[in-house]
Design an enzyme around this catalytic site. Structure first.
Site, PDB file in Angstrom:
ATOM      1  N   ALA A  21       0.809  -1.220   0.000  1.00  0.00           N
ATOM      2  CA  ALA A  21       0.000   0.000   0.000  1.00  0.00           C
ATOM      3  C   ALA A  21       0.845   1.275   0.000  1.00  0.00           C
ATOM      4  O   ALA A  21       0.400   2.306  -0.504  1.00  0.00           O
ATOM      5  CB  ALA A  21      -0.923  -0.022   1.205  1.00  0.00           C
ATOM      6  N   GLN A  98       0.158  -6.474  -3.478  1.00  0.00           N
ATOM      7  CA  GLN A  98      -0.862  -6.731  -2.452  1.00  0.00           C
ATOM      8  C   GLN A  98      -1.982  -5.705  -2.603  1.00  0.00           C
ATOM      9  O   GLN A  98      -2.971  -5.762  -1.901  1.00  0.00           O
ATOM     10  CB  GLN A  98      -0.245  -6.612  -1.061  1.00  0.00           C
ATOM     11  CG  GLN A  98       0.879  -7.588  -0.808  1.00  0.00           C
ATOM     12  CD  GLN A  98       1.656  -7.226   0.452  1.00  0.00           C
ATOM     13  OE1 GLN A  98       1.289  -7.617   1.550  1.00  0.00           O
ATOM     14  NE2 GLN A  98       2.722  -6.474   0.307  1.00  0.00           N
ATOM     15  N   ILE A 100      -5.057  -3.426  -4.048  1.00  0.00           N
ATOM     16  CA  ILE A 100      -6.307  -3.708  -4.749  1.00  0.00           C
ATOM     17  C   ILE A 100      -6.637  -2.593  -5.745  1.00  0.00           C
ATOM     18  O   ILE A 100      -7.647  -2.645  -6.427  1.00  0.00           O
ATOM     19  CB  ILE A 100      -7.466  -3.919  -3.741  1.00  0.00           C
ATOM     20  CG1 ILE A 100      -7.626  -2.701  -2.824  1.00  0.00           C
ATOM     21  CG2 ILE A 100      -7.224  -5.189  -2.920  1.00  0.00           C
ATOM     22  CD1 ILE A 100      -8.897  -2.722  -1.996  1.00  0.00           C
ATOM     23  N   HIS A 116      -4.103 -10.052  -3.811  1.00  0.00           N
ATOM     24  CA  HIS A 116      -5.305  -9.762  -3.012  1.00  0.00           C
ATOM     25  C   HIS A 116      -6.470  -9.304  -3.883  1.00  0.00           C
ATOM     26  O   HIS A 116      -7.379  -8.641  -3.393  1.00  0.00           O
ATOM     27  CB  HIS A 116      -4.987  -8.709  -1.938  1.00  0.00           C
ATOM     28  CG  HIS A 116      -3.985  -9.189  -0.924  1.00  0.00           C
ATOM     29  ND1 HIS A 116      -3.330  -8.363  -0.046  1.00  0.00           N
ATOM     30  CD2 HIS A 116      -3.530 -10.437  -0.649  1.00  0.00           C
ATOM     31  CE1 HIS A 116      -2.507  -9.071   0.723  1.00  0.00           C
ATOM     32  NE2 HIS A 116      -2.606 -10.335   0.368  1.00  0.00           N
ATOM     33  N   CYS A 127     -25.762 -15.373  -7.784  1.00  0.00           N
ATOM     34  CA  CYS A 127     -25.902 -15.863  -9.174  1.00  0.00           C
ATOM     35  C   CYS A 127     -24.635 -15.655  -9.995  1.00  0.00           C
ATOM     36  O   CYS A 127     -24.558 -16.089 -11.139  1.00  0.00           O
ATOM     37  CB  CYS A 127     -27.086 -15.197  -9.869  1.00  0.00           C
ATOM     38  SG  CYS A 127     -26.801 -13.474 -10.308  1.00  0.00           S
ATOM     39  N   ASN A 209      11.243   1.112   2.080  1.00  0.00           N
ATOM     40  CA  ASN A 209      10.037   1.383   2.868  1.00  0.00           C
ATOM     41  C   ASN A 209      10.364   2.533   3.813  1.00  0.00           C
ATOM     42  O   ASN A 209      11.457   2.582   4.355  1.00  0.00           O
ATOM     43  CB  ASN A 209       9.641   0.135   3.673  1.00  0.00           C
ATOM     44  CG  ASN A 209       8.193   0.179   4.117  1.00  0.00           C
ATOM     45  OD1 ASN A 209       7.301   0.161   3.274  1.00  0.00           O
ATOM     46  ND2 ASN A 209       7.945   0.258   5.400  1.00  0.00           N
ATOM     47  N   ASP A 226      10.947   7.741   1.540  1.00  0.00           N
ATOM     48  CA  ASP A 226       9.756   7.860   0.704  1.00  0.00           C
ATOM     49  C   ASP A 226      10.096   7.291  -0.682  1.00  0.00           C
ATOM     50  O   ASP A 226      11.158   7.603  -1.254  1.00  0.00           O
ATOM     51  CB  ASP A 226       9.388   9.347   0.592  1.00  0.00           C
ATOM     52  CG  ASP A 226       8.274   9.593  -0.387  1.00  0.00           C
ATOM     53  OD1 ASP A 226       7.115   9.645   0.043  1.00  0.00           O
ATOM     54  OD2 ASP A 226       8.547   9.699  -1.605  1.00  0.00           O
TER      55      ASP A 226
HETATM   56  P1  CNA Z   1       0.676  -1.693   5.136  1.00  0.00           P
HETATM   57  O1  CNA Z   1       0.736  -2.733   6.179  1.00  0.00           O
HETATM   58  O2  CNA Z   1      -0.291  -0.564   5.326  1.00  0.00           O
HETATM   59  O3  CNA Z   1       2.165  -1.110   4.978  1.00  0.00           O
HETATM   60  C1  CNA Z   1       2.468  -0.046   4.126  1.00  0.00           C
HETATM   61  C2  CNA Z   1       3.912   0.338   4.377  1.00  0.00           C
HETATM   62  O4  CNA Z   1       4.281   1.350   3.453  1.00  0.00           O
HETATM   63  C3  CNA Z   1       4.158   0.894   5.787  1.00  0.00           C
HETATM   64  O5  CNA Z   1       5.236   0.226   6.415  1.00  0.00           O
HETATM   65  C4  CNA Z   1       4.478   2.361   5.537  1.00  0.00           C
HETATM   66  O6  CNA Z   1       5.415   2.872   6.468  1.00  0.00           O
HETATM   67  C5  CNA Z   1       5.036   2.333   4.130  1.00  0.00           C
HETATM   68  N1  CNA Z   1       4.872   3.595   3.395  1.00  0.00           N
HETATM   69  C6  CNA Z   1       3.837   4.462   3.429  1.00  0.00           C
HETATM   70  N2  CNA Z   1       4.046   5.489   2.586  1.00  0.00           N
HETATM   71  C7  CNA Z   1       5.239   5.264   2.010  1.00  0.00           C
HETATM   72  C8  CNA Z   1       6.006   5.987   1.042  1.00  0.00           C
HETATM   73  N3  CNA Z   1       5.567   7.131   0.519  1.00  0.00           N
HETATM   74  N4  CNA Z   1       7.197   5.485   0.668  1.00  0.00           N
HETATM   75  C9  CNA Z   1       7.680   4.317   1.229  1.00  0.00           C
HETATM   76  N5  CNA Z   1       6.992   3.606   2.132  1.00  0.00           N
HETATM   77  C10 CNA Z   1       5.783   4.063   2.518  1.00  0.00           C
HETATM   78  O7  CNA Z   1       0.369  -2.287   3.688  1.00  0.00           O
HETATM   79  P2  CNA Z   1       0.867  -3.668   3.056  1.00  0.00           P
HETATM   80  O8  CNA Z   1       0.663  -3.511   1.609  1.00  0.00           O
HETATM   81  O9  CNA Z   1       2.158  -4.110   3.587  1.00  0.00           O
HETATM   82  O10 CNA Z   1      -0.234  -4.685   3.627  1.00  0.00           O
HETATM   83  C11 CNA Z   1      -1.007  -5.417   2.804  1.00  0.00           C
HETATM   84  C12 CNA Z   1      -2.487  -4.989   2.790  1.00  0.00           C
HETATM   85  C13 CNA Z   1      -2.711  -3.519   2.603  1.00  0.00           C
HETATM   86  C14 CNA Z   1      -3.122  -5.617   1.595  1.00  0.00           C
HETATM   87  O11 CNA Z   1      -4.133  -6.483   2.010  1.00  0.00           O
HETATM   88  C15 CNA Z   1      -3.713  -4.483   0.746  1.00  0.00           C
HETATM   89  O12 CNA Z   1      -4.877  -4.844   0.082  1.00  0.00           O
HETATM   90  C16 CNA Z   1      -3.951  -3.407   1.731  1.00  0.00           C
HETATM   91  N6  CNA Z   1      -4.130  -2.028   1.213  1.00  0.00           N
HETATM   92  C17 CNA Z   1      -4.054  -1.743  -0.125  1.00  0.00           C
HETATM   93  C18 CNA Z   1      -4.218  -0.443  -0.568  1.00  0.00           C
HETATM   94  C19 CNA Z   1      -4.143  -0.158  -2.055  1.00  0.00           C
HETATM   95  O13 CNA Z   1      -4.619  -0.955  -2.856  1.00  0.00           O
HETATM   96  N7  CNA Z   1      -3.547   0.969  -2.458  1.00  0.00           N
HETATM   97  C20 CNA Z   1      -4.467   0.587   0.352  1.00  0.00           C
HETATM   98  C21 CNA Z   1      -4.551   0.247   1.722  1.00  0.00           C
HETATM   99  C22 CNA Z   1      -4.378  -1.056   2.138  1.00  0.00           C
END
Ligand code: CNA
Length: 243
Positions: A21, A98, A100, A116, A127, A209, A226
């Site tokens: 995400a 991961q 969506i 996901h 249906c 990250n 970032d």
């Molecule tokens: P998470 O657990 O929310 O982790 C996201 C990570 O990204 C965190 O460790 C943050 O510190 C880091 N982060 C945030 N902004 C930045 C940036 N600008 N640069 C670098 N790093 C950053 O999300 P994961 O994806 O690890 O967990 C999986 C879940 C989140 C899945 O089931 C997804 O479906 C779910 N999700 C998806 C979305 C989307 O589709 N955009 C949005 C929110 C959640």
């Protein structure tokens, strides 16, 4: 370190990428566990995305969806998404996401595995009738809980809820095992089984990250920054531009 990462990426013949995400946060889509994440801020709890909870009480998920669908619709790919799409035009890149959202596809990436699922499609649980993103978006504007116009069944987006098996995991493993470099981008690496993919990577492992993760020690290169700023800097060390 960034110069070395640029060299590793540039000289590799194939790349696999696990995105989370965090890669879409700069596009305006909040993550779960980041600084301004949905969980971190206490906006929604994990039960919103739990399949048993959804089947009993779909309204909570649809309250979330009503708020988020316009955000997903308006979001544009970030620099990081564009970098990955551009590099795929030069060498094999497979993305395991991961997420969506469909920002990888919007950026032009072709080889994307949605572990996901995605909000692009939905279907009636009774249906099987298919609904597009646009159709579901319109239905949730006027209905607390959208129902199928053919049979009255509950509609569910084709995303994987907690408690459901992930999609295409074998393909994801194959893609990670067979690439020379593995990148993990914007993921907390807390969600199973996506986080186990790290262990299948046989080549160099690079993590970008903004925050520390519980799996940092698995990687050869770890950058806490970032993502867009990272790719901005990386570009200076690469021979091509990814704008
Ligand atoms: P998470 O657990 O929310 O982790 C996201 C990570 O990204 C965190 O460790 C943050 O510190 C880091 N982060 C945030 N902004 C930045 C940036 N600008 N640069 C670098 N790093 C950053 O999300 P994961 O994806 O690890 O967990 C999986 C879940 C989140 C899945 O089931 C997804 O479906 C779910 N999700 C998806 C979305 C989307 O589709 N955009 C949005 C929110 C959640």
């Amino acid at each position: 370190m960034i110069e070395e990462i640029a060299k590793v990426i540039q000289s590799s013949r194939s790349i696999s990428v696990l995105t989370g995400a965090g890669i879409s946060v700069n596009a305006g889509i909040p993550d779960f566990r980041g600084e301004k994440g949905i969980y971190t801020q206490g906006l929604y709890s994990e039960s919103v995305f739990d399949i048993d909870y959804f089947l009993e009480n779909p309204k909570l998920f649809y309250d979330f969806a009503r708020e988020m669908y316009p955000v997903f619709e308006k979001a544009e790919p970030t620099k990081a998404h564009k970098f990955l799409a551009e590099i795929e035009s030069k060498k094999p890149v497979c993305i395991v996401t991961q997420n969506i959202d469909f920002l990888h596809e919007k950026a032009g990436s072709k080889s994307v595995i949605h572990l996901h699922g995605s909000i692009e499609h939905s279907h009636c649980l009774k249906c099987g009738k298919h609904f597009s993103f646009e159709e579901l978006k319109n239905l949730i504007i006027t209905n607390d809980v959208p129902r199928c116009d053919r049979c009255g069944g509950l509609i569910k987006p084709d995303v994987v809820f907690f408690g459901e098996p992930v999609l295409d995991f074998d393909k994801a493993v194959h893609c990670v095992e067979n690439s020379e470099v593995f990148l993990a981008l914007g993921t907390s690496l807390e969600v199973y089984p996506a986080n186990t993919l790290v262990q299948y990577a046989s080549g160099k492992r690079i993590l970008v990250n903004i925050r520390k993760t519980q799996m940092d020690y698995y990687f050869d290169f770890v950058i806490h920054e970032d993502l867009d700023e990272f790719f901005e800097r990386l570009e200076d060390f690469m021979e091509v531009s990814y704008e």
